[in-house]
Design a protein around this motif. Structure first.
Motif, PDB file in Angstrom:
ATOM      1  N   TRP A 123       0.974  -1.223   0.191  1.00  0.00           N
ATOM      2  CA  TRP A 123      -0.045  -0.067  -0.112  1.00  0.00           C
ATOM      3  C   TRP A 123       0.677   1.330  -0.024  1.00  0.00           C
ATOM      4  O   TRP A 123       0.498   2.094  -0.645  1.00  0.00           O
ATOM      5  N   ARG A 127       0.163   4.306  -2.769  1.00  0.00           N
ATOM      6  CA  ARG A 127      -0.151   5.580  -2.215  1.00  0.00           C
ATOM      7  C   ARG A 127       0.813   6.545  -2.989  1.00  0.00           C
ATOM      8  O   ARG A 127       0.411   7.705  -3.162  1.00  0.00           O
ATOM      9  N   GLY A 156     -10.090   3.659   9.354  1.00  0.00           N
ATOM     10  CA  GLY A 156      -9.481   2.941   7.946  1.00  0.00           C
ATOM     11  C   GLY A 156      -7.878   2.988   8.060  1.00  0.00           C
ATOM     12  O   GLY A 156      -7.219   3.610   7.217  1.00  0.00           O
ATOM     13  N   THR A 157      -7.406   2.590   9.344  1.00  0.00           N
ATOM     14  CA  THR A 157      -5.835   2.921   9.478  1.00  0.00           C
ATOM     15  C   THR A 157      -4.705   2.405   8.516  1.00  0.00           C
ATOM     16  O   THR A 157      -3.910   2.795   8.177  1.00  0.00           O
ATOM     17  N   GLY A 158      -5.582   1.245   7.967  1.00  0.00           N
ATOM     18  CA  GLY A 158      -4.346   0.602   6.839  1.00  0.00           C
ATOM     19  C   GLY A 158      -3.220   0.287   7.440  1.00  0.00           C
ATOM     20  O   GLY A 158      -3.211  -0.516   8.504  1.00  0.00           O
ATOM     21  N   ASP A 177      -9.488  -0.993  11.625  1.00  0.00           N
ATOM     22  CA  ASP A 177      -9.731  -1.329  10.240  1.00  0.00           C
ATOM     23  C   ASP A 177     -10.413  -2.610  10.095  1.00  0.00           C
ATOM     24  O   ASP A 177     -10.325  -3.140  10.949  1.00  0.00           O
ATOM     25  N   GLN A 178     -10.780  -2.624   8.704  1.00  0.00           N
ATOM     26  CA  GLN A 178     -11.553  -4.150   8.536  1.00  0.00           C
ATOM     27  C   GLN A 178     -10.628  -5.278   8.089  1.00  0.00           C
ATOM     28  O   GLN A 178     -11.025  -6.232   8.100  1.00  0.00           O
ATOM     29  N   GLY A 203     -12.190  -3.371  12.988  1.00  0.00           N
ATOM     30  CA  GLY A 203     -13.707  -2.706  13.286  1.00  0.00           C
ATOM     31  C   GLY A 203     -14.017  -2.250  12.148  1.00  0.00           C
ATOM     32  O   GLY A 203     -13.392  -2.129  10.779  1.00  0.00           O
ATOM     33  N   ASP A 204     -15.269  -1.816  11.976  1.00  0.00           N
ATOM     34  CA  ASP A 204     -16.047  -1.316  10.894  1.00  0.00           C
ATOM     35  C   ASP A 204     -16.188  -0.033  10.749  1.00  0.00           C
ATOM     36  O   ASP A 204     -16.870   0.773  11.865  1.00  0.00           O
ATOM     37  N   MET A 205     -15.978   0.854   9.807  1.00  0.00           N
ATOM     38  CA  MET A 205     -16.238   2.207   9.912  1.00  0.00           C
ATOM     39  C   MET A 205     -17.325   2.862   9.921  1.00  0.00           C
ATOM     40  O   MET A 205     -17.822   3.853  10.402  1.00  0.00           O
ATOM     41  N   HIS A 221      -8.064   9.229   6.549  1.00  0.00           N
ATOM     42  CA  HIS A 221      -7.219   9.502   5.530  1.00  0.00           C
ATOM     43  C   HIS A 221      -7.278   8.496   4.366  1.00  0.00           C
ATOM     44  O   HIS A 221      -6.956   7.326   4.500  1.00  0.00           O
ATOM     45  N   GLN A 222      -7.491   9.022   3.263  1.00  0.00           N
ATOM     46  CA  GLN A 222      -7.750   8.093   2.046  1.00  0.00           C
ATOM     47  C   GLN A 222      -8.523   6.875   2.358  1.00  0.00           C
ATOM     48  O   GLN A 222      -8.079   5.559   1.980  1.00  0.00           O
ATOM     49  N   TYR A 226     -13.606   4.734  -0.843  1.00  0.00           N
ATOM     50  CA  TYR A 226     -13.785   3.077  -0.991  1.00  0.00           C
ATOM     51  C   TYR A 226     -15.276   2.964  -0.488  1.00  0.00           C
ATOM     52  O   TYR A 226     -15.842   2.053  -0.690  1.00  0.00           O
TER      53      TYR A 226
HETATM   54  C1  SAM Z   1      -6.422   3.104   1.312  1.00  0.00           C
HETATM   55  S1  SAM Z   1      -6.209   2.593   2.802  1.00  0.00           S
HETATM   56  C2  SAM Z   1      -5.685   3.822   3.705  1.00  0.00           C
HETATM   57  C3  SAM Z   1      -5.210   3.317   4.866  1.00  0.00           C
HETATM   58  C4  SAM Z   1      -4.599   4.654   5.794  1.00  0.00           C
HETATM   59  N1  SAM Z   1      -5.789   5.669   6.087  1.00  0.00           N
HETATM   60  C5  SAM Z   1      -3.545   5.526   4.965  1.00  0.00           C
HETATM   61  O1  SAM Z   1      -3.942   6.458   4.367  1.00  0.00           O
HETATM   62  O2  SAM Z   1      -2.445   5.132   4.868  1.00  0.00           O
HETATM   63  C6  SAM Z   1      -7.871   2.308   3.236  1.00  0.00           C
HETATM   64  C7  SAM Z   1      -8.309   1.596   4.274  1.00  0.00           C
HETATM   65  O3  SAM Z   1      -9.433   1.573   4.626  1.00  0.00           O
HETATM   66  C8  SAM Z   1      -9.922   0.359   5.184  1.00  0.00           C
HETATM   67  N2  SAM Z   1     -11.406   0.127   5.013  1.00  0.00           N
HETATM   68  C9  SAM Z   1     -12.275   0.060   3.912  1.00  0.00           C
HETATM   69  N3  SAM Z   1     -13.495  -0.109   4.333  1.00  0.00           N
HETATM   70  C10 SAM Z   1     -13.314  -0.383   5.588  1.00  0.00           C
HETATM   71  C11 SAM Z   1     -14.476  -0.511   6.622  1.00  0.00           C
HETATM   72  N4  SAM Z   1     -15.706  -0.445   6.361  1.00  0.00           N
HETATM   73  N5  SAM Z   1     -14.316  -0.195   7.757  1.00  0.00           N
HETATM   74  C12 SAM Z   1     -12.846  -0.235   8.248  1.00  0.00           C
HETATM   75  N6  SAM Z   1     -11.814   0.048   7.543  1.00  0.00           N
HETATM   76  C13 SAM Z   1     -12.084  -0.081   6.272  1.00  0.00           C
HETATM   77  C14 SAM Z   1      -9.152  -0.703   4.233  1.00  0.00           C
HETATM   78  O4  SAM Z   1      -9.037  -1.915   4.865  1.00  0.00           O
HETATM   79  C15 SAM Z   1      -7.781   0.243   4.100  1.00  0.00           C
HETATM   80  O5  SAM Z   1      -6.776  -0.229   5.185  1.00  0.00           O
END
Ligand code: SAM
Length: 331
Positions: A123, A127, A156-158, A177-178, A203-205, A221-222, A226
């Protein structure tokens, strides 16, 4: 009165009433609606056209996809909401539609999870293809320094990048993050950075397992591009903010790079300032002017908004004691 009569005429047909109830539950494409209704695409498109003309639905195009959602601003938007509320979920036709909608949403979620699973460890590289992250990170650090929060939630900490740069500025930071794979990478990164006040959790956002008003700051962030329900993500973020707390949303300005959708599972090709501002206001937040960081070809936007202070109310406890709590203002 003419608007109302036109809207009532438009919705007085079973398929069109079903479409209105479906579009109240997310932003849906004509292909998704066709799958749910089991009718031909030209037929569904004709019904959608009538509902849009009557002001019950809004239609918006993003590249080659067209989305439909319940209208929020037309003169008959209130009527549309009342019609949806009047349609019982127990009605057999509506219940079946909602089941099919849930299956479609699961499919979407599976696709996104699969994508993230495959890309977890790449990732950072993906990015960096689009934006100058150091500029964005510096701007976020500035915002956090000015707000001086005690704690931070990163939705969505990734791989935990936001935690790496922002956790040193707060007492406690939590990333949600999920994706288990993303969290595995994040844990490694936090450990490597020696961040003992930063945690990550699955967790789910859309449904954070966190109490109302439990953070001073939230960053997304980003992630929003999605989301199939970005407004719901913002509302959930607002819910967990304390009054006066700050929300930082970082995503792209509207763009036309379809390959991000085809190859990288983006659902939305950026967001307009007005749209994000409206979602924030609806979630009980006061938006500040957004900051645009122009890049080539994508512009990153940082939207910040502050949770409005809610009036305090006193609640009686058993035994006559009373506690002061903050009134819930965002649900
Ligand atoms: C593009 S990454 C961005 C990660 C981080 N915020 C960064 O900028 O480095 C998007 C993240 O959103 C998470 N995500 C997507 N849908 C989600 C949901 N319903 N609940 C929690 N996280 C979610 C994904 O698993 C992914 O890790």
């Amino acid at each position: 009165m003419d608007h109302l009569l036109a809207a009532l005429r438009a919705v007085a047909e079973p398929t069109r009433l079903r479409l209105v109830t479906l579009c109240a539950r997310g932003e849906l494409t004509v292909t998704e609606l066709t799958q749910i209704l089991g009718q031909s695409q030209p037929r569904v498109s004709r019904h959608l056209k009538l509902l849009c003309a009557a002001g019950l639905l809004d239609r918006f195009r993003e590249g080659s996809w067209v989305f439909y959602r319940l209208s929020r601003s037309s003169p008959v938007a209130a009527l549309a909401r009342q019609l949806v509320a009047a349609c019982s979920e127990a009605d057999p036709t509506i219940a079946l539609d909602l089941q099919r909608l849930a299956a479609i949403k699961r499919q979407r979620a599976d696709l996104a999870s699969a994508y993230f699973r495959e890309n977890a460890d790449q990732w950072h590289r993906i990015r960096s293809l689009y934006v100058d992250e150091s500029e964005v990170e510096a701007a976020l650090a500035e915002i956090i320094a000015a707000a001086d929060p005690r704690d931070l939630l990163d939705i969505g900490t990734g791989t935990g990048r936001m935690l790496e740069i922002l956790a040193p500025r707060v007492e406690r930071a939590l990333g949600i993050d999920q994706s288990r794979e993303m969290l595995a990478v994040a844990r490694v990164n936090l450990e490597r950075a020696g961040l003992e006040n930063g945690l990550v959790r699955l967790g789910d956002m859309y449904q954070l397992a966190l109490a109302d008003g439990s953070f001073d700051s939230v960053v997304v962030h980003q992630v929003l591009h999605y989301a199939d329900r970005p407004a719901a993500v913002i509302a959930e973020a607002a819910r967990v903010l304390r009054p006066g707390g700050i929300l930082m949303l970082v995503d792209f300005a509207p763009h036309e790079l379809e390959f991000l959708r085809d190859e990288h599972a983006h659902r939305r090709l950026g967001f307009a300032d007005a749209e994000v501002g409206e979602w924030c206001v609806a979630a009980g937040l006061d938006p500040a002017p957004p900051r645009h960081l122009a890049g080539n070809p994508l512009t990153v936007v940082i939207w910040t908004a502050q949770r409005r202070a809610g009036p305090r109310v006193v609640e009686e406890m058993p035994g006559g004691a009373s506690i002061t709590i903050l009134e819930r203002e965002v649900r």
